[in-house]
Design a protein around this motif. Structure first.
Motif, mmCIF file in Angstrom:
data_model
loop_
_atom_site.group_PDB
_atom_site.id
_atom_site.type_symbol
_atom_site.label_atom_id
_atom_site.label_comp_id
_atom_site.label_asym_id
_atom_site.label_seq_id
_atom_site.Cartn_x
_atom_site.Cartn_y
_atom_site.Cartn_z
ATOM 1 N N LYS A 123 0.840 -1.206 0.000
ATOM 2 C CA LYS A 123 0.000 0.000 0.000
ATOM 3 C C LYS A 123 0.873 1.254 0.000
ATOM 4 O O LYS A 123 0.568 2.226 -0.682
ATOM 5 C CB LYS A 123 -0.926 0.012 1.215
ATOM 6 C CG LYS A 123 -1.836 1.219 1.257
ATOM 7 C CD LYS A 123 -2.760 1.134 2.441
ATOM 8 C CE LYS A 123 -3.542 2.410 2.598
ATOM 9 N NZ LYS A 123 -2.767 3.538 3.073
ATOM 10 N N ARG A 126 -0.123 5.242 -0.619
ATOM 11 C CA ARG A 126 -1.212 5.448 -1.574
ATOM 12 C C ARG A 126 -2.573 5.326 -0.884
ATOM 13 O O ARG A 126 -2.694 4.732 0.177
ATOM 14 C CB ARG A 126 -1.108 4.442 -2.710
ATOM 15 C CG ARG A 126 0.137 4.708 -3.570
ATOM 16 C CD ARG A 126 0.264 3.690 -4.644
ATOM 17 N NE ARG A 126 0.742 2.446 -4.029
ATOM 18 C CZ ARG A 126 1.305 1.459 -4.681
ATOM 19 N NH1 ARG A 126 1.443 1.533 -5.982
ATOM 20 N NH2 ARG A 126 1.713 0.375 -4.058
ATOM 21 N N GLU A 130 -6.748 4.303 -5.085
ATOM 22 C CA GLU A 130 -5.704 4.181 -6.106
ATOM 23 C C GLU A 130 -5.331 2.723 -6.348
ATOM 24 O O GLU A 130 -4.910 2.352 -7.440
ATOM 25 C CB GLU A 130 -4.458 4.969 -5.685
ATOM 26 C CG GLU A 130 -4.669 6.462 -5.638
ATOM 27 C CD GLU A 130 -3.472 7.200 -5.050
ATOM 28 O OE1 GLU A 130 -2.424 6.563 -4.818
ATOM 29 O OE2 GLU A 130 -3.590 8.410 -4.820
#
Length: 169
Positions: A123, A126, A130
């Motif tokens: 991750k 972000r 997204e």
């Protein structure tokens, strides 16, 4: 290390503490043993022997200030999320901010979740949108006095059950 449940003078649970601290409170006569360890273990010194306590009670009442919000700690967050990654369900080792702090996210209950290392690195900084990820459960602030006693219900001594009751969710 062995943990001992500490009760207030009114038998309400306060916290857990290490065996060494519990024995010191009993020896200084600031607390008394309510239940001994189920194994029957005994501590010995040169002049005395003492059964290992499982539950102790303070002799004097200690007033606990009322807190409207449970403090955000690593242990409490892991307990809230049941030590499971909210993204994949594996065992969680880290804390992740749903809205990254680098993008203005806050370090609050509503923005923090338990995560495994793999998902946390994947991750990165972000947003969930997204990546196309979703959360099955919305992070929320835990409520109730039982949050002072993190981990007691699952990890504690069976003798603690009479004093520690976690409210139904």
């Amino acid at each position: 290390m062995r943990q001992v449940l500490l009760l207030n003078a009114t038998y309400e649970p306060l916290t857990t503490l290490p065996l060494r601290r519990a024995v010191c409170l009993v020896l200084r006569e600031k607390a008394e043993i309510v239940h001994q360890d189920l194994s029957g273990a005994v501590l010995h010194s040169a002049t005395m022997a003492m059964e290992v306590p499982s539950v102790i009670r303070l002799r004097r009442y200690v007033r606990i200030p009322f807190r409207t919000r449970v403090p955000l700690t690593r242990a409490a967050l892991m307990r809230r999320d049941n030590f499971r990654c909210v993204y994949c369900g594996r065992r969680a080792e880290t804390i992740d901010h749903v809205h990254p702090r680098s993008r203005g996210g806050q370090h609050v209950w509503e923005n923090c979740v338990a995560s495994c290392t793999t998902c946390n690195h994947r991750k990165a900084d972000r947003l969930l949108s997204e990546l196309g990820w979703t959360l099955n459960v919305t992070p929320a602030v835990p409520r109730g006095a039982h949050w002072r006693l993190i981990g007691l219900v699952n990890d504690g001594d069976p003798q603690w059950a009479a004093y520690v009751r976690e409210p139904a969710a």
